[in-house]
Each structure stands twice: as C-alpha cells, then as structure tokens.
Design a protein around this motif. Structure first.
Motif, PDB file in Angstrom:
ATOM      1  N   ILE A 191      44.697  30.361  -2.685  1.00 46.37           N
ATOM      2  CA  ILE A 191      44.535  31.588  -3.472  1.00 46.37           C
ATOM      3  C   ILE A 191      45.772  31.846  -4.314  1.00 46.37           C
ATOM      4  CG2 ILE A 191      44.204  34.086  -3.356  1.00 46.37           C
ATOM      5  CD1 ILE A 191      42.685  33.613  -0.709  1.00 46.37           C
ATOM      6  N   ALA A 192      46.941  31.631  -3.736  1.00 48.21           N
ATOM      7  CA  ALA A 192      48.184  31.837  -4.477  1.00 48.21           C
ATOM      8  C   ALA A 192      48.213  30.981  -5.732  1.00 48.21           C
ATOM      9  CB  ALA A 192      49.386  31.526  -3.585  1.00 48.21           C
ATOM     10  N   HIS A 193      47.748  29.741  -5.624  1.00 46.87           N
ATOM     11  CA  HIS A 193      47.698  28.864  -6.791  1.00 46.87           C
ATOM     12  C   HIS A 193      46.679  29.356  -7.812  1.00 46.87           C
ATOM     13  CE1 HIS A 193      47.737  25.234  -9.215  1.00 46.87           C
ATOM     14  NE2 HIS A 193      46.428  25.145  -9.078  1.00 46.87           N
ATOM     15  N   LEU A 194      45.522  29.791  -7.329  1.00 46.01           N
ATOM     16  CA  LEU A 194      44.452  30.206  -8.235  1.00 46.01           C
ATOM     17  C   LEU A 194      44.814  31.460  -9.025  1.00 46.01           C
ATOM     18  CD1 LEU A 194      41.294  29.595  -5.998  1.00 46.01           C
ATOM     19  CD2 LEU A 194      41.981  28.304  -8.011  1.00 46.01           C
ATOM     20  N   VAL A 195      45.490  32.405  -8.368  1.00 42.76           N
ATOM     21  CA  VAL A 195      45.783  33.687  -9.027  1.00 42.76           C
ATOM     22  C   VAL A 195      47.219  33.749  -9.540  1.00 42.76           C
ATOM     23  CG1 VAL A 195      44.075  34.861  -7.601  1.00 42.76           C
ATOM     24  CG2 VAL A 195      46.485  34.903  -6.915  1.00 42.76           C
TER      25      VAL A 195
END
Length: 306
Positions: free
Chosen positions: A150-154
């Motif tokens: 999620i950290a990478h996606l957002v």
C-alpha cells in the motif's frame, strides 16, 4: 500537454481503437474487474469508476515502454489507477474538502480491522473518508494488500499507511450505514432521455441522432472514443442479432439508461449507458456494454419503465 498529461482528453479523440491497444486490453481482462472495483469505491460511483479505470488503462498502455517486465503488472496498474482516482477527486474538489475534515486530533484509539463479513458495508462508507484514508482502508481491508504494498501504491511510508488506516477505521466505526442519496436528473433532462429511449426502441436511428449535439462525444469500452458522428455506434445496435431494448432507470441513485435483454422470463437488465445532456442536446454517451463488472459492482439498479 503539461507534466500531468490529460489522458482523458487524449483518449476521447482516439476514435476506433487500434489492434495493438485492443490486444493489450485483452491481456489484462482478468485485472480490470478489480481495478474497476477499486476506482468505483474511490470515486463513489460505479460509472465514474469505470471512466477513471478506462483512462488509467489507456495511460498504462501509452507508458508500456517504461514498465519493468521483471515486476508484477497488477501493482503497476493499481498505482496508475490510484493516481487517476486522486486526479478525479481533485477535479471534483472533493479532496480539498475532505482534507479539511482530516485535520483533528493526532492521537486516536486503534480499532480492529472490520473483517470480510462487513467488507461490503465498508466499501459503501469509505466515500466519507479523505482520499488517503479511503485508499488505505480499501487496499487493506477490501483488497488485502500488505502495508508495504500500500505504501508503494499511494506513495507513502509504512508508518504513514498505518496512521491513515487507523484514522480511517476510527471514522468508519463512528459512522452508521445509510442508503445513498439519489441524484435523479432534472425534469427537462428526463424528458430528453425518455425521447432517446423511445426512439431507440422504435429503431428510429435518425431520430436518435437528431437529439445529439454536432460535437457529441462517445466512449464505448474496448471499441471507440471520439465524436459520436464519426462512430458506427447506432449501426452496430441496428445490426445486432439480439433486439436490445432500453429503459430509463437508476444505478446507485444516478439516472441512467438501462440496456435490457429479452430472456424467457422477460426483459432483464444487461448493461448501463450514461447520457449527458446540455442545452437540450445529448453531449456525451458512455456505453458500458463491454464492461460487465459495472453491473456487478452496482449496489442497486432499478428500471423505471420497460
């Protein structure tokens, strides 16, 4: 175009899709329902979600030369879709208003994840959250991504995701599930849509065309994006071996045209069409005939007349 390329404008002048793009769409068919699911819950509309998802997929296609083939395709597509959702919310000025709500106590009590049993309720309620919290809750509690993913996606950190996820869960726990409000069209728009439906069902194609403005736009997933006048749109319906019927209806509170299929048990909703009207003329048609996941993602579809 600026650094934030207007993919929506570029897609809208594509015309008939080239064979290479159609082939790309076919290779990611298995991913598109999940992409739409995410975009629909981020935007708060199954139809807006499909439009945003189509723009994201088109952007990905145009950026294929930058894709690292050693990495999974799905997270790359999700990140592009996420950014398109944020762009959409920014255009609608939703993000600016939501971020004002986000300002508040920096310390909140943790709550347990909602669990899959109430996942559907979470999906309907996340529209009340600011975009970052909305994305983190969806990606974790609905799509089951890890905090690192999620950290990478957002474009955040694991700590930032944890904080946003916790804030979002606290706010959701304080909300009670409510029925979405209706955004029914104005009377003069309904009158034009009824005329559109009536002429379509009578196969009065010239009459249907007369309702559209000279520069009306058309988008049909996997097929066409451009001027309605340059498309084979009504010809394709005329040639169809199935005698499709149309009726006015609602999808999650929005007035739409419902495509009905004649089955042994009668007319059954098959797909949706969004028709936009301005100055007494049809200005844009978005036909979701080839996007079956739109119907599956809608919480409620009703037909006013058939």
């Amino acid at each position: 175009m600026n650094t934030q390329t207007d993919w929506q404008a570029e897609l809208d002048v594509t015309g008939l899709f080239e064979a290479r793009y159609v082939a790309f769409l076919e290779t990611i068919t298995h991913l598109r329902p999940r992409l739409h699911h995410y975009c629909a819950r981020m935007t708060g509309s199954v139809l807006d979600g499909e439009d945003v998802m189509q723009e994201a997929v088109f952007e990905a296609y145009r950026k294929l030369d930058t894709f690292d083939e050693s990495r999974p395709l799905s997270p790359w597509l999700f990140r592009i879709a996420h950014n398109r959702c944020i762009d959409f919310l920014r255009r609608r000025k939703v993000r600016e208003g939501a971020e004002k709500v986000e300002v508040g106590p920096t310390v909140v009590l943790p709550v347990d994840p909602p669990g899959r049993a109430v996942g559907r309720a979470v999906e309907r309620l996340v529209v009340n959250l600011p975009p970052k919290e909305r994305a983190c809750v969806l990606l974790k509690d609905v799509f089951d991504y890890s905090l690192e993913e999620i950290a990478h996606l957002v474009d955040s950190t694991t700590g930032g995701v944890k904080a946003a996820l916790n804030r979002g869960r606290v706010k959701l726990a304080a909300l009670s599930e409510t029925t979405a409000g209706s955004s029914a069209a104005a009377p003069h728009v309904l009158e034009l849509l009824r005329l559109y439906v009536d002429r379509f069902n009578r196969r009065d194609w010239d009459g249907v065309r007369e309702l559209a403005s000279a520069d009306a736009r058309l988008r049909v997933a996997d097929c066409f994006a451009g001027r309605l006048a340059d498309s084979p749109y009504f010809v394709e319906y005329e040639r169809a071996w199935i005698p499709w019927h149309m009726a006015l209806g609602e999808a999650d509170g929005e007035t739409v045209i419902v495509i009905l299929r004649k089955d042994p048990d009668g007319l059954t909703p098959f797909s949706l069409i969004r028709v936009e009207v301005a100055d007494g003329r049809v200005t844009r048609i978005a036909d979701y005939f080839k996007s079956p996941w739109v119907m599956e993602a809608a919480n409620r579809i009703s037909v006013a007349q058939a």
